[in-house]
Design a protein around this motif. Structure first.
Motif, PDB file in Angstrom:
ATOM      1  N   ALA A 166       0.826  -1.213   0.000  1.00  0.00           N
ATOM      2  CA  ALA A 166       0.000   0.000   0.000  1.00  0.00           C
ATOM      3  C   ALA A 166       0.856   1.257   0.000  1.00  0.00           C
ATOM      4  CB  ALA A 166      -0.937  -0.016   1.207  1.00  0.00           C
ATOM      5  N   ARG A 167       1.960   1.232   0.746  1.00  0.00           N
ATOM      6  CA  ARG A 167       2.858   2.390   0.791  1.00  0.00           C
ATOM      7  C   ARG A 167       3.452   2.656  -0.591  1.00  0.00           C
ATOM      8  NH1 ARG A 167       8.363   1.719   3.933  1.00  0.00           N
ATOM      9  NH2 ARG A 167       7.031   1.600   5.771  1.00  0.00           N
ATOM     10  N   HIS A 168       3.919   1.615  -1.253  1.00  0.00           N
ATOM     11  CA  HIS A 168       4.523   1.794  -2.572  1.00  0.00           C
ATOM     12  C   HIS A 168       3.482   2.298  -3.576  1.00  0.00           C
ATOM     13  CE1 HIS A 168       8.321   0.303  -1.344  1.00  0.00           C
ATOM     14  NE2 HIS A 168       7.997  -0.978  -1.274  1.00  0.00           N
ATOM     15  N   GLU A 169       2.261   1.800  -3.479  1.00  0.00           N
ATOM     16  CA  GLU A 169       1.201   2.279  -4.373  1.00  0.00           C
ATOM     17  C   GLU A 169       0.901   3.751  -4.110  1.00  0.00           C
ATOM     18  OE1 GLU A 169      -2.347  -0.069  -4.557  1.00  0.00           O
ATOM     19  OE2 GLU A 169      -1.247  -1.952  -4.505  1.00  0.00           O
ATOM     20  N   ALA A 170       0.883   4.137  -2.831  1.00  0.00           N
ATOM     21  CA  ALA A 170       0.572   5.520  -2.469  1.00  0.00           C
ATOM     22  C   ALA A 170       1.583   6.504  -3.032  1.00  0.00           C
ATOM     23  CB  ALA A 170       0.500   5.658  -0.950  1.00  0.00           C
ATOM     24  N   PHE A 171       2.811   6.022  -3.260  1.00  0.00           N
ATOM     25  CA  PHE A 171       3.850   6.906  -3.787  1.00  0.00           C
ATOM     26  C   PHE A 171       4.177   6.629  -5.256  1.00  0.00           C
ATOM     27  CE2 PHE A 171       4.351   7.321   0.772  1.00  0.00           C
ATOM     28  CZ  PHE A 171       4.433   8.715   0.892  1.00  0.00           C
ATOM     29  N   GLY A 172       3.162   6.113  -5.984  1.00  0.00           N
ATOM     30  CA  GLY A 172       3.238   6.139  -7.433  1.00  0.00           C
ATOM     31  C   GLY A 172       3.470   4.842  -8.167  1.00  0.00           C
ATOM     32  N   ARG A 173       3.748   3.739  -7.458  1.00  0.00           N
ATOM     33  CA  ARG A 173       3.955   2.475  -8.170  1.00  0.00           C
ATOM     34  C   ARG A 173       2.606   1.827  -8.489  1.00  0.00           C
ATOM     35  NH1 ARG A 173       8.758   1.893  -4.610  1.00  0.00           N
ATOM     36  NH2 ARG A 173      10.574   1.895  -5.986  1.00  0.00           N
ATOM     37  N   THR A 174       2.559   1.087  -9.571  1.00  0.00           N
ATOM     38  CA  THR A 174       1.357   0.326  -9.886  1.00  0.00           C
ATOM     39  C   THR A 174       1.241  -0.819  -8.885  1.00  0.00           C
ATOM     40  OG1 THR A 174       2.476  -1.244 -11.343  1.00  0.00           O
ATOM     41  CG2 THR A 174       1.698   0.827 -12.342  1.00  0.00           C
ATOM     42  N   PRO A 175       0.056  -1.441  -8.742  1.00  0.00           N
ATOM     43  CA  PRO A 175      -0.071  -2.578  -7.830  1.00  0.00           C
ATOM     44  C   PRO A 175       0.944  -3.681  -8.134  1.00  0.00           C
ATOM     45  CG  PRO A 175      -2.241  -1.804  -8.454  1.00  0.00           C
ATOM     46  CD  PRO A 175      -1.257  -1.027  -9.285  1.00  0.00           C
ATOM     47  N   GLU A 176       1.184  -3.936  -9.425  1.00  0.00           N
ATOM     48  CA  GLU A 176       2.134  -4.988  -9.804  1.00  0.00           C
ATOM     49  C   GLU A 176       3.562  -4.593  -9.419  1.00  0.00           C
ATOM     50  OE1 GLU A 176      -0.087  -3.577 -11.830  1.00  0.00           O
ATOM     51  OE2 GLU A 176      -1.569  -5.217 -11.909  1.00  0.00           O
ATOM     52  N   GLN A 177       3.921  -3.334  -9.674  1.00  0.00           N
ATOM     53  CA  GLN A 177       5.254  -2.856  -9.313  1.00  0.00           C
ATOM     54  C   GLN A 177       5.442  -2.852  -7.799  1.00  0.00           C
ATOM     55  OE1 GLN A 177       4.993   0.975 -11.214  1.00  0.00           O
ATOM     56  NE2 GLN A 177       6.215   0.330 -12.996  1.00  0.00           N
ATOM     57  N   ALA A 178       4.388  -2.440  -7.089  1.00  0.00           N
ATOM     58  CA  ALA A 178       4.458  -2.363  -5.627  1.00  0.00           C
ATOM     59  C   ALA A 178       4.703  -3.735  -5.018  1.00  0.00           C
ATOM     60  CB  ALA A 178       3.173  -1.756  -5.075  1.00  0.00           C
ATOM     61  N   ARG A 179       3.971  -4.735  -5.489  1.00  0.00           N
ATOM     62  CA  ARG A 179       4.148  -6.083  -4.938  1.00  0.00           C
ATOM     63  C   ARG A 179       5.506  -6.660  -5.328  1.00  0.00           C
ATOM     64  NH1 ARG A 179       1.614  -9.651  -2.114  1.00  0.00           N
ATOM     65  NH2 ARG A 179      -0.101  -8.185  -1.863  1.00  0.00           N
ATOM     66  N   ALA A 180       5.943  -6.400  -6.557  1.00  0.00           N
ATOM     67  CA  ALA A 180       7.243  -6.903  -6.993  1.00  0.00           C
ATOM     68  C   ALA A 180       8.372  -6.307  -6.151  1.00  0.00           C
ATOM     69  CB  ALA A 180       7.464  -6.591  -8.470  1.00  0.00           C
ATOM     70  N   TRP A 181       8.280  -5.014  -5.838  1.00  0.00           N
ATOM     71  CA  TRP A 181       9.315  -4.361  -5.024  1.00  0.00           C
ATOM     72  C   TRP A 181       9.272  -4.887  -3.590  1.00  0.00           C
ATOM     73  CZ3 TRP A 181      12.978  -0.907  -6.888  1.00  0.00           C
ATOM     74  CH2 TRP A 181      13.801  -0.335  -5.927  1.00  0.00           C
ATOM     75  N   ALA A 182       8.048  -5.048  -3.046  1.00  0.00           N
ATOM     76  CA  ALA A 182       7.900  -5.527  -1.662  1.00  0.00           C
ATOM     77  C   ALA A 182       8.466  -6.927  -1.482  1.00  0.00           C
ATOM     78  CB  ALA A 182       6.432  -5.484  -1.252  1.00  0.00           C
ATOM     79  N   LEU A 183       8.280  -7.773  -2.483  1.00  0.00           N
ATOM     80  CA  LEU A 183       8.751  -9.154  -2.388  1.00  0.00           C
ATOM     81  C   LEU A 183      10.196  -9.306  -2.865  1.00  0.00           C
ATOM     82  CD1 LEU A 183       5.568 -11.011  -3.702  1.00  0.00           C
ATOM     83  CD2 LEU A 183       6.332 -10.790  -1.323  1.00  0.00           C
ATOM     84  N   GLY A 184      10.648  -8.379  -3.699  1.00  0.00           N
ATOM     85  CA  GLY A 184      11.980  -8.462  -4.259  1.00  0.00           C
ATOM     86  C   GLY A 184      13.014  -7.733  -3.424  1.00  0.00           C
ATOM     87  N   SER A 185      13.251  -6.470  -3.754  1.00  0.00           N
ATOM     88  CA  SER A 185      14.263  -5.679  -3.044  1.00  0.00           C
ATOM     89  C   SER A 185      13.964  -5.584  -1.553  1.00  0.00           C
ATOM     90  CB  SER A 185      14.342  -4.274  -3.648  1.00  0.00           C
ATOM     91  OG  SER A 185      15.298  -3.491  -2.961  1.00  0.00           O
ATOM     92  N   ASP A 186      12.717  -5.244  -1.211  1.00  0.00           N
ATOM     93  CA  ASP A 186      12.347  -5.141   0.207  1.00  0.00           C
ATOM     94  C   ASP A 186      12.441  -6.495   0.911  1.00  0.00           C
ATOM     95  OD1 ASP A 186      11.880  -2.427   0.229  1.00  0.00           O
ATOM     96  OD2 ASP A 186       9.730  -2.601  -0.120  1.00  0.00           O
ATOM     97  N   GLY A 187      12.112  -7.569   0.195  1.00  0.00           N
ATOM     98  CA  GLY A 187      12.191  -8.889   0.800  1.00  0.00           C
ATOM     99  C   GLY A 187      13.617  -9.268   1.149  1.00  0.00           C
TER     100      GLY A 187
END
Length: 207
Positions: A166-187
């Motif tokens: 939700a944070r990544h989406e709020a700052f401009g990422r698409t839902p797909e990009q947000a989940r990919a970042w959360a599970l990838g780099s953030d993970g």
């Protein structure tokens, strides 16, 4: 001691406001709720007793990350000015200056802003929060001994991931990009953070 109520946490933080200046560190993986808990504690203690100095103010600027080839790993340990953060904590602990000005990370800009957070000498408690306060590798190892207490913030994992997306989406990422970042780099960063959890004085589930 695990999952204490917020009132217990507030009382514990209050005990750190007597005597010489102390530094309380809140650490946990991305999306754990560190910032929310830290802000709540500082707000309830009041400006006479506590100041908030997040580690995120030491993100390298994007142009630096571009030059280093690390932009796609923003948030990893080597994308922060760890030495600058260590130096700031030493200044804050020494109490030698009337006011120390700390940097702030602006999520709306996705960049740090220097000298944005004034911390007067008479404030007895500094609350700092970030991912790598318990990391003991490279320049982060110099943090040992600079924090009087560390609390590891560990919410339910599904809740943490939902917040992060939700944070990544709020700052401009698409839902797909947000989940990919959360599970990838953030993970990947979350795994590094979790490896130091055993060093914390307290484990907290912020709910």
């Amino acid at each position: 001691m695990t999952d204490p109520s917020y009132d217990v946490l507030l009382d514990r933080a209050r005990t750190l406001t007597t005597g010489p200046r102390r530094v309380l560190g809140l650490v946990g993986p991305p999306g754990a709720g560190k910032s929310t808990l830290a802000a709540r504690l500082v707000g309830d203690l009041g400006p006479e007793l506590a100041a908030l100095v997040p580690m995120d103010g030491f993100h390298y600027a994007d142009r630096v990350l571009d030059a280093l080839g690390r932009r796609e790993r923003k948030g990893a340990p080597d994308t922060f000015d760890a030495g600058g953060y260590v130096a700031l904590l030493r200044r804050l602990r020494s109490g030698a200056e009337d006011v120390v000005h700390a940097p702030e990370f602006r999520r709306d800009l996705d960049e740090p802003v220097g000298s944005a957070l004034p911390v007067p000498r008479e404030v007895p408690l500094v609350v700092t929060e970030g991912n790598y306060l318990l990391l003991r590798e490279g320049p982060w190892a110099a943090l040992e001994g600079l924090l009087d207490e560390t609390w590891y913030v560990a919410p339910d994992e599904r809740l943490r991931l939902d917040r992060l997306v939700a944070r990544h989406e709020a700052f401009g990422r698409t839902p797909e990009q947000a989940r990919a970042w959360a599970l990838g780099s953030d993970g990947a960063n979350a795994a590094v953070v979790a490896a130091g959890a055993h060093r914390a004085d307290l484990v907290v589930d912020p709910g």
